[in-house]
Design a protein around this motif. Structure first.
Motif, PDB file in Angstrom:
ATOM      1  N   ILE A  17       3.711  -5.791  -4.120  1.00 37.12           N
ATOM      2  CA  ILE A  17       4.942  -5.126  -4.086  1.00 37.12           C
ATOM      3  C   ILE A  17       5.358  -4.420  -2.719  1.00 37.12           C
ATOM      4  CG2 ILE A  17       4.849  -4.926  -6.495  1.00 37.12           C
ATOM      5  CD1 ILE A  17       4.325  -1.934  -6.195  1.00 37.12           C
ATOM      6  N   CYS A  18       4.349  -4.198  -1.823  1.00 36.33           N
ATOM      7  CA  CYS A  18       4.709  -3.456  -0.459  1.00 36.33           C
ATOM      8  C   CYS A  18       5.309  -4.438   0.378  1.00 36.33           C
ATOM      9  CB  CYS A  18       3.423  -2.888  -0.058  1.00 36.33           C
ATOM     10  SG  CYS A  18       2.709  -1.464  -1.102  1.00 36.33           S
ATOM     11  N   GLN A  64      12.280  -1.915 -10.457  1.00 36.87           N
ATOM     12  CA  GLN A  64      12.172  -3.437 -10.281  1.00 36.87           C
ATOM     13  C   GLN A  64      11.875  -3.938 -11.622  1.00 36.87           C
ATOM     14  OE1 GLN A  64      10.888  -5.185  -6.482  1.00 36.87           O
ATOM     15  NE2 GLN A  64      10.572  -3.032  -5.889  1.00 36.87           N
ATOM     16  N   SER A  65      11.078  -3.600 -12.227  1.00 33.16           N
ATOM     17  CA  SER A  65      10.575  -4.203 -13.601  1.00 33.16           C
ATOM     18  C   SER A  65      11.424  -3.935 -14.637  1.00 33.16           C
ATOM     19  CB  SER A  65       9.210  -3.748 -14.071  1.00 33.16           C
ATOM     20  OG  SER A  65       9.196  -2.306 -14.449  1.00 33.16           O
ATOM     21  N   VAL A 111      10.531 -13.179 -19.321  1.00 36.85           N
ATOM     22  CA  VAL A 111      10.859 -11.649 -18.973  1.00 36.85           C
ATOM     23  C   VAL A 111       9.476 -10.960 -19.060  1.00 36.85           C
ATOM     24  CG1 VAL A 111      11.953  -9.704 -19.748  1.00 36.85           C
ATOM     25  CG2 VAL A 111      13.166 -11.815 -20.015  1.00 36.85           C
ATOM     26  N   PRO A 112       9.228 -10.026 -18.020  1.00 40.80           N
ATOM     27  CA  PRO A 112       8.202  -9.172 -18.179  1.00 40.80           C
ATOM     28  C   PRO A 112       8.517  -8.218 -19.099  1.00 40.80           C
ATOM     29  CG  PRO A 112       9.338  -8.800 -16.254  1.00 40.80           C
ATOM     30  CD  PRO A 112       9.785  -9.808 -17.045  1.00 40.80           C
ATOM     31  N   ASP A 113       8.047  -8.259 -20.584  1.00 43.34           N
ATOM     32  CA  ASP A 113       8.364  -7.227 -21.439  1.00 43.34           C
ATOM     33  C   ASP A 113       7.444  -5.942 -21.216  1.00 43.34           C
ATOM     34  OD1 ASP A 113       9.233  -9.682 -22.521  1.00 43.34           O
ATOM     35  OD2 ASP A 113       8.253  -9.408 -24.520  1.00 43.34           O
ATOM     36  N   GLN A 114       6.242  -6.101 -20.973  1.00 41.71           N
ATOM     37  CA  GLN A 114       5.424  -5.080 -20.603  1.00 41.71           C
ATOM     38  C   GLN A 114       4.952  -5.132 -19.117  1.00 41.71           C
ATOM     39  OE1 GLN A 114       1.980  -4.097 -23.161  1.00 41.71           O
ATOM     40  NE2 GLN A 114       0.544  -3.692 -21.331  1.00 41.71           N
ATOM     41  N   PHE A 115       5.128  -4.005 -18.517  1.00 41.57           N
ATOM     42  CA  PHE A 115       4.859  -3.907 -17.179  1.00 41.57           C
ATOM     43  C   PHE A 115       3.736  -2.587 -17.164  1.00 41.57           C
ATOM     44  CE2 PHE A 115       5.541  -1.835 -13.140  1.00 41.57           C
ATOM     45  CZ  PHE A 115       5.394  -2.712 -12.090  1.00 41.57           C
ATOM     46  N   SER A 116       2.660  -3.009 -16.507  1.00 41.94           N
ATOM     47  CA  SER A 116       1.605  -2.218 -16.306  1.00 41.94           C
ATOM     48  C   SER A 116       1.235  -2.059 -15.118  1.00 41.94           C
ATOM     49  CB  SER A 116       0.399  -2.291 -17.182  1.00 41.94           C
ATOM     50  OG  SER A 116      -0.313  -3.775 -16.696  1.00 41.94           O
ATOM     51  N   ILE A 117       1.039  -0.823 -14.464  1.00 39.32           N
ATOM     52  CA  ILE A 117       0.697  -0.492 -13.047  1.00 39.32           C
ATOM     53  C   ILE A 117      -0.389   0.386 -12.758  1.00 39.32           C
ATOM     54  CG2 ILE A 117       2.754   1.224 -13.008  1.00 39.32           C
ATOM     55  CD1 ILE A 117       2.997   0.311 -10.106  1.00 39.32           C
ATOM     56  N   GLY A 118      -1.389   0.186 -11.991  1.00 41.89           N
ATOM     57  CA  GLY A 118      -2.680   0.797 -11.744  1.00 41.89           C
ATOM     58  C   GLY A 118      -1.990   1.771 -10.697  1.00 41.89           C
ATOM     59  N   ILE A 119      -2.301   3.077 -11.205  1.00 40.08           N
ATOM     60  CA  ILE A 119      -1.813   4.187 -10.296  1.00 40.08           C
ATOM     61  C   ILE A 119      -3.083   4.872  -9.586  1.00 40.08           C
ATOM     62  CG2 ILE A 119       0.259   4.804 -11.614  1.00 40.08           C
ATOM     63  CD1 ILE A 119      -1.221   7.071 -12.914  1.00 40.08           C
TER      64      ILE A 119
END
Length: 393
Positions: free
Chosen positions: A341-342, A127-128, A86-94
């Motif tokens: 993701i695109c 989705q995360s 499970v992806p406990d932490q989801f980080s995303i570069g904005i």
């Protein structure tokens, strides 16, 4: 108080001498005993950020206890026991844009052809959450350069995850901090590379970077956002741990998180200038010493926390990072992409990552990027001039 409830496992929380204690009951409660014992040991040894009659905030990295988001923490732990990632932490570069030019920047080689839109970012976050994420981190570049950051934070489902962001403090004004708090930002991680102004500015490659960090910390704290001093520790600043902590105390910060410098990006050719096992032991001692004090911010030293004594490396197993153009990586410091993701659903990419030889094992003793064999096999073989992150075939 009940913090997790299912037909087969129920987890209760109680306080003893102002320390949180978790215990389980139910037909499959024996499955939960090992990780509850590990968590209880951490709770017993270390201070929380705050404790009240109805709520405990243990760390900026953990949702408030109790609550619906903390229940997802327990769910993720149970999933790990059952060998489900499970992806406990989801980080995303904005954004990849940044006013600084840090000498150790891990994203220096990442030159995206596009920048994710607001809707693309929010869709990826949603989705995360469907995959079980309980901690969403907005990352950069410099996150404050996105004028729609407040909207991103507001659109995170707060019944499923806490929302945090990384920043150098640049443009984190009183007004912006207030808007982020109103949108539901749980914590701001403000990075500092030295407790000394001139040295911090030198490492950041910009005069005024230290003042931006201090002002950002003050503004976030005044708005009621939990403030975390994010320190990337290296052989060059590890002797300044006490000074870092004193500054965090002076600024009334809630936590000091310590990560390790990684030989990637602008630091790629400095594999001999990373921390040693002796340094990790030093960080462990520092964390325990500071957290034994009743006052002052708590300390979370990730080289120790993600070491063999506790949880091991989370990258690709319990962490996932999306670069600002949509490329999905095991963590922000591993320049390998498993998809975009695109182009594909996040679940498909996450499963692909979990099946890869480097990540299909349940744990790694320490940071994979510190593993010479991993680097020889995957990082050193990236073709010169290849697009970073490099797409795994």
């Amino acid at each position: 108080m009940r913090v997790y409830d299912s037909p087969v496992i129920k987890v209760n929380a109680s306080t003893e001498n102002e320390k949180m204690v978790l215990d389980a009951e139910g037909p499959l409660s024996h499955l939960a005993k090992p990780f509850l014992k590990r968590i209880n040991n951490i709770f017993a040894e270390e201070k929380p950020i705050s404790i009240s009659e109805n709520e405990i905030i243990f760390s900026t990295w953990i949702p408030p206890i109790p609550g619906p988001v903390f229940s997802r923490v327990i769910s993720a732990e149970i999933a790990a026991i059952r060998k489900k990632h499970v992806p406990d932490q989801f980080s995303i570069g904005i954004t990849a844009r940044c006013p600084n030019r840090c000498i150790h920047c891990g994203a220096a080689d990442i030159k995206p052809e596009k920048e994710l839109t607001l809707d693309e970012i929010c869709n990826a976050v949603d989705q995360s959450l469907d995959l079980g994420t309980y901690l969403v981190s907005f990352d950069g570049g410099e996150t404050m350069l996105r004028n729609d950051l407040v909207e991103m934070v507001s659109r995170v489902d707060k019944t499923k995850a806490i929302a945090t962001c990384f920043t150098s403090g640049f443009k984190l004004s009183e007004e912006r901090a207030g808007a982020l708090k109103a949108a539901g930002l749980y914590a701001a991680r403000i990075s500092l590379d030295s407790p000394f102004e001139a040295e911090h500015d030198r490492i950041r490659g910009r005069s005024g970077a230290y003042r931006d960090a201090v002002e950002g910390i003050k503004n976030a704290g005044a708005a009621g956002i939990l403030t975390d001093m994010f320190v990337v520790v290296s052989p060059h600043n590890i002797d300044d741990l006490e000074e870092f902590y004193s500054l965090a105390v002076d600024l009334e910060m809630k936590e000091m998180s310590i990560y390790e410098i990684i030989a990637v990006g602008r630091w790629l050719d400095h594999e001999d200038e990373v921390i040693s096992e002796k340094d990790v032991s030093r960080l462990q001692t520092f964390q325990k010493a500071m957290n034994s004090k009743p006052e002052g911010p708590r300390v979370t030293a990730f080289p120790y926390f993600m070491g063999p004594e506790l949880f091991g490396c989370f990258a690709g197993r319990r962490w996932m990072h999306v670069a600002s153009d949509g490329e999905v990586m095991p963590c922000a410091y591993t320049p390998l992409s498993f998809g975009n993701i695109c182009e594909e659903p996040l679940e498909v990419i996450w499963k692909r990552m979990g099946k890869h030889n480097a990540y299909k094992k349940d744990d790694a003793a320490y940071c994979m990027m510190r593993n010479p064999e991993f680097r020889r096999k995957y990082i050193h073989t990236i073709p010169k001039g290849a697009r970073i992150p490099y797409r795994i075939k």
